[in-house]
Design an enzyme around this catalytic site. Structure first.
Site, PDB file in Angstrom:
ATOM      1  N   LYS A 196       0.830  -1.169  -0.042  1.00 37.83           N
ATOM      2  CA  LYS A 196      -0.245   0.000   0.038  1.00 37.83           C
ATOM      3  C   LYS A 196       0.835   1.192   0.132  1.00 37.83           C
ATOM      4  O   LYS A 196       1.494   1.349   1.011  1.00 37.83           O
ATOM      5  CB  LYS A 196      -0.881   0.268   1.245  1.00 37.83           C
ATOM      6  CG  LYS A 196      -1.900   0.951   0.862  1.00 37.83           C
ATOM      7  CD  LYS A 196      -2.689   1.489   2.261  1.00 37.83           C
ATOM      8  CE  LYS A 196      -1.942   2.648   2.913  1.00 37.83           C
ATOM      9  NZ  LYS A 196      -1.811   3.939   2.108  1.00 37.83           N
ATOM     10  N   GLU A 271       9.904   1.046  10.683  1.00 34.11           N
ATOM     11  CA  GLU A 271      10.990   2.254  10.434  1.00 34.11           C
ATOM     12  C   GLU A 271      10.134   3.434  10.551  1.00 34.11           C
ATOM     13  O   GLU A 271       9.140   3.936  10.000  1.00 34.11           O
ATOM     14  CB  GLU A 271      11.117   2.313   8.873  1.00 34.11           C
ATOM     15  CG  GLU A 271      12.197   1.002   8.366  1.00 34.11           C
ATOM     16  CD  GLU A 271      13.467   1.064   8.919  1.00 34.11           C
ATOM     17  OE1 GLU A 271      13.730   2.033   9.750  1.00 34.11           O
ATOM     18  OE2 GLU A 271      14.177   0.238   8.569  1.00 34.11           O
ATOM     19  N   CYS A 305      13.423  10.739   7.642  1.00 33.40           N
ATOM     20  CA  CYS A 305      13.074  10.210   8.978  1.00 33.40           C
ATOM     21  C   CYS A 305      14.326  10.397   9.739  1.00 33.40           C
ATOM     22  O   CYS A 305      14.352  10.366  11.049  1.00 33.40           O
ATOM     23  CB  CYS A 305      12.652   8.745   8.995  1.00 33.40           C
ATOM     24  SG  CYS A 305      13.589   7.805   7.735  1.00 33.40           S
ATOM     25  N   GLU A 402       9.507  15.449  15.966  1.00 33.09           N
ATOM     26  CA  GLU A 402       9.982  15.410  14.459  1.00 33.09           C
ATOM     27  C   GLU A 402       9.427  16.689  13.868  1.00 33.09           C
ATOM     28  O   GLU A 402       8.025  16.325  13.609  1.00 33.09           O
ATOM     29  CB  GLU A 402       9.709  14.041  13.936  1.00 33.09           C
ATOM     30  CG  GLU A 402      10.134  13.813  12.583  1.00 33.09           C
ATOM     31  CD  GLU A 402      10.156  12.250  12.260  1.00 33.09           C
ATOM     32  OE1 GLU A 402       8.919  11.823  12.681  1.00 33.09           O
ATOM     33  OE2 GLU A 402      10.982  11.859  11.640  1.00 33.09           O
TER      34      GLU A 402
HETATM   35  P1  NAD Z   1       1.521   8.064   8.575  1.00 31.10           P
HETATM   36  O1  NAD Z   1       2.327   7.007   9.200  1.00 31.10           O
HETATM   37  O2  NAD Z   1       0.309   8.166   8.809  1.00 31.10           O
HETATM   38  O3  NAD Z   1       1.638   7.270   7.086  1.00 31.10           O
HETATM   39  C1  NAD Z   1       2.415   6.310   6.552  1.00 31.10           C
HETATM   40  C2  NAD Z   1       1.645   5.261   5.869  1.00 31.10           C
HETATM   41  O4  NAD Z   1       0.765   4.617   6.983  1.00 31.10           O
HETATM   42  C3  NAD Z   1       0.616   5.578   4.597  1.00 31.10           C
HETATM   43  O5  NAD Z   1       0.653   4.696   3.704  1.00 31.10           O
HETATM   44  C4  NAD Z   1      -0.700   5.567   5.424  1.00 31.10           C
HETATM   45  O6  NAD Z   1      -1.775   5.557   4.493  1.00 31.10           O
HETATM   46  C5  NAD Z   1      -0.661   4.378   6.319  1.00 31.10           C
HETATM   47  N1  NAD Z   1      -1.483   4.397   7.381  1.00 31.10           N
HETATM   48  C6  NAD Z   1      -1.849   5.552   8.077  1.00 31.10           C
HETATM   49  N2  NAD Z   1      -2.782   5.223   9.191  1.00 31.10           N
HETATM   50  C7  NAD Z   1      -2.842   3.990   9.256  1.00 31.10           C
HETATM   51  C8  NAD Z   1      -3.148   2.887   9.956  1.00 31.10           C
HETATM   52  N3  NAD Z   1      -4.013   3.244  11.032  1.00 31.10           N
HETATM   53  N4  NAD Z   1      -2.814   1.579   9.515  1.00 31.10           N
HETATM   54  C9  NAD Z   1      -2.129   1.049   8.879  1.00 31.10           C
HETATM   55  N5  NAD Z   1      -1.667   2.144   7.954  1.00 31.10           N
HETATM   56  C10 NAD Z   1      -1.829   3.468   8.044  1.00 31.10           C
HETATM   57  O7  NAD Z   1       2.371   9.262   8.373  1.00 31.10           O
HETATM   58  P2  NAD Z   1       1.920  10.722   7.842  1.00 31.10           P
HETATM   59  O8  NAD Z   1       0.459  11.207   8.130  1.00 31.10           O
HETATM   60  O9  NAD Z   1       1.809  10.682   6.119  1.00 31.10           O
HETATM   61  O10 NAD Z   1       2.954  11.718   8.362  1.00 31.10           O
HETATM   62  C11 NAD Z   1       2.835  12.162   9.404  1.00 31.10           C
HETATM   63  C12 NAD Z   1       4.141  11.953  10.289  1.00 31.10           C
HETATM   64  O11 NAD Z   1       4.840  10.933  10.197  1.00 31.10           O
HETATM   65  C13 NAD Z   1       5.291  13.099   9.466  1.00 31.10           C
HETATM   66  O12 NAD Z   1       5.143  14.222   9.749  1.00 31.10           O
HETATM   67  C14 NAD Z   1       6.671  12.484   9.987  1.00 31.10           C
HETATM   68  O13 NAD Z   1       6.844  12.984  11.123  1.00 31.10           O
HETATM   69  C15 NAD Z   1       6.365  10.926  10.207  1.00 31.10           C
HETATM   70  N6  NAD Z   1       6.955  10.523   8.749  1.00 31.10           N
HETATM   71  C16 NAD Z   1       7.925   9.317   8.911  1.00 31.10           C
HETATM   72  C17 NAD Z   1       8.464   8.804   7.850  1.00 31.10           C
HETATM   73  C18 NAD Z   1       9.516   8.014   8.039  1.00 31.10           C
HETATM   74  O14 NAD Z   1      10.410   7.769   6.836  1.00 31.10           O
HETATM   75  N7  NAD Z   1       9.918   7.346   8.950  1.00 31.10           N
HETATM   76  C19 NAD Z   1       7.636   8.933   6.624  1.00 31.10           C
HETATM   77  C20 NAD Z   1       6.659   9.716   6.245  1.00 31.10           C
HETATM   78  C21 NAD Z   1       6.118  10.416   7.541  1.00 31.10           C
END
Ligand code: NAD
Length: 504
Positions: A196, A271, A305, A402
């Site tokens: 996904k 991660e 990250c 972050e």
């Molecule tokens: P997120 O963790 O919500 O999203 C990452 C992925 O998880 C997306 O594909 C999303 O659709 C999916 N997801 C969301 N809710 C889910 C759930 N309940 N169960 C399973 N999958 C789910 O991150 P975001 O909202 O895009 O970003 C928010 C914050 O996360 C950013 O501000 C940053 O601090 C952090 N982030 C970290 C990384 C990294 O590389 N570690 C990458 C993106 C964002």
């Protein structure tokens, strides 16, 4: 106002037309592009303007079920886990070759959907994408078990078998690299996958997965289901998914781990976030250190990250470091990411953009000194000025959370023990850096950091062979390198008597 701080490319000009078109915007299930069962779609946006690029089929529970059952069937009945590892390796190598032919379109698609500089996508990320698939193709036929020295009566061998159906949920900051970190090792080990992509950046995963099928990937081995967090949650709790890999926020990581625990106890690799310290020692060449610390935090619009978002500078060089960091940030070229020479494009979306501006406000309010930036840039899209704060204290939000944006925090320190303690006083433990000419300091500090990656006199060095992952709340497990293979393998011990057993 806004142009005072930045010698940026003019972001208010008409955006450059991307040299690529959207070819695939449906779900990829069992080798076929299909609409969502509900018929629903969602828009994916161009971060340069905030306007929709296209709409994409939105996976919901029924589609997750269809994709998992395709992957299940491909694993249980299909040729992928049964073919020789050499044949799997050859398909992955052909895929890498085809990616090479499509490099320009892929870089353009990545820039269009994500907003990252085209030159960065084309010169760094697409070559690394290709390298990752060649690297894991190389591993495919070198995965094997051991014979174990057991008692004298039995021969003991281990088989390293694929786990089964891998559910993989990835973020938007490096869409294709995250695809490769996840899909490369999973397929090399003979698993099948339901991936996904993030709702902000679904396009490139669909494009490359189509190419994968053109070089002989059997249907059902790699299914791609764009959709919201709901589809991710369905995948995490699915009883027929045998393994889950997630990259994203710590909060969502907790939800995913909980869902896995409550359903079938599938093993999970995570991660998550970071607040990486970068320690600049007193003997540092200040000009070099400023440049490296700048790129450590501003790379990819600060959306890494492992971003070096806490720059600890020794008090002897602090004032000079602040002045030069400010000057460097003011020179950073912000603008349309398709334009040559642009270092920084827009942030991914309005949510992240607003969140970053809120953190900047909180930094100023909590008493840090705003040295440069601090505002949005341009009249459309999600551009943020490269922002530098000095006099940052450990207890300020900008030093703890972050931010995931172009915001540098400069903190002052006196001695090595103190800075190690402060660097480690975070719930995160993803990465860290140290800049010094003193070998003792480099060794002491590298070993003291409670993090998964330490960069000495460098930062953001990535390679297929370098493992990556977090201590503490930055995650579980390691990706890339040889370490990633164990995430996707089961170990089976087979015990056979050496002589005729007693009961015969
Ligand atoms: P997120 O963790 O919500 O999203 C990452 C992925 O998880 C997306 O594909 C999303 O659709 C999916 N997801 C969301 N809710 C889910 C759930 N309940 N169960 C399973 N999958 C789910 O991150 P975001 O909202 O895009 O970003 C928010 C914050 O996360 C950013 O501000 C940053 O601090 C952090 N982030 C970290 C990384 C990294 O590389 N570690 C990458 C993106 C964002």
């Amino acid at each position: 106002g806004m142009r005072r701080f930045c010698s940026s490319a003019a972001v208010h000009e008409e955006p450059i037309t991307p040299p690529v078109e959207v070819k695939y915007n449906q779900l990829l299930i069992n080798g076929q592009f299909v609409d969502a069962a509900s018929g629903k779609t969602f828009p994916t946006f161009d971060p340069r303007t905030g306007e929709a690029i296209t709409t994409v089929a939105e996976a919901d529970t029924e589609d997750v079920n269809r994709a998992v059952s395709a992957a299940r069937n491909a694993f249980d009945e299909g040729p992928w886990p049964k073919m020789t590892a050499y044949e799997r390796s050859c398909i992955m190598l052909r895929f890498a070759g085809l990616l090479e032919k499509h490099s320009d379109e892929l870089a353009a698609l990545e820039t269009w959907d994500n907003g990252k500089p085209y030159e960065q996508a084309a010169n760094e990320e697409i070559p690394l994408l290709i390298r990752l698939f060649r690297y894991y193709a190389g591993w495919a036929d070198k995965i094997h078990g051991l014979t174990a020295p057991a008692d004298t009566l039995h021969h003991v061998q281990t088989l390293h078998e694929p786990i089964g159906v891998a559910g993989q949920i990835i973020p938007w900051n490096f869409p294709l690299l995250m695809f490769a970190w996840k899909v490369g090792p999973a397929l090399a080990c003979g698993n099948t996958v339901v991936l996904k992509p993030a709702e902000q950046t679904p396009l490139s995963a669909l494009y490359v997965s189509k190419l994968f099928h053109e070089v002989g990937l059997p249907p059902g081995v790699l299914n791609v289901i764009p959709g919201s967090g709901k589809a991710g949650a369905d995948l995490a709790s699915h009883m027929d998914v045998d393994k889950l890999a997630f990259t994203g926020s710590t909060e969502t990581g907790k939800a995913v781990l909980g869902a896995a625990a409550k359903s079938n106890l599938k093993p999970v690799t995570l991660e998550l976030g970071g607040k990486s310290p970068f320690i600049i020692c007193e003997d540092a060449d200040v000009d070099k250190a400023v440049e490296l610390a700048h790129s450590a935090v501003f790379y990819n619009q600060g959306q890494c990250c492992c971003a070096g978002s806490r720059t600890f500078v020794h008090e002897r060089v602090y004032d000079e470091f602040v002045e030069k960091s400010k000057a460097r940030a003011l020179k950073r070229v912000v603008g349309d990411p398709f334009k040559k020479g642009v270092e920084q494009g827009p942030q991914i979306d309005t949510e992240q953009f607003e969140k970053i501006l809120k953190y900047i406000k909180s930094g100023a309010e909590s008493g840090a000194t705003l040295e440069s930036g601090g505002e949005k840039l341009g009249s459309k899209g999600f551009y943020v000025q490269p922002t530098v704060f000095s006099n940052v204290q450990d207890n300020m939000l900008i030093a703890k959370d972050e931010i995931f944006g172009p915001v540098q925090s400069l903190l002052k320190f006196k001695d090595v023990e103190e800075v190690i303690r402060r660097a480690n006083s975070s719930h995160y433990g993803l990465a860290a850096g140290v800049f010094t000419q003193n070998l003792d300091a480099a060794n002491t500090i590298s070993r003291a950091f409670r993090v998964g990656t330490v960069w000495v006199n460098c930062f953001n060095i990535f390679d297929a062979a370098i493992p990556f992952g977090g201590y503490k709340m930055s995650g579980h497990g390691r990706e890339k390198g040889v370490y990633s293979l164990s995430n996707y393998l089961q170990v089976k011990a087979i015990v056979t008597p050496l002589k005729n057993p007693a009961w015969l």
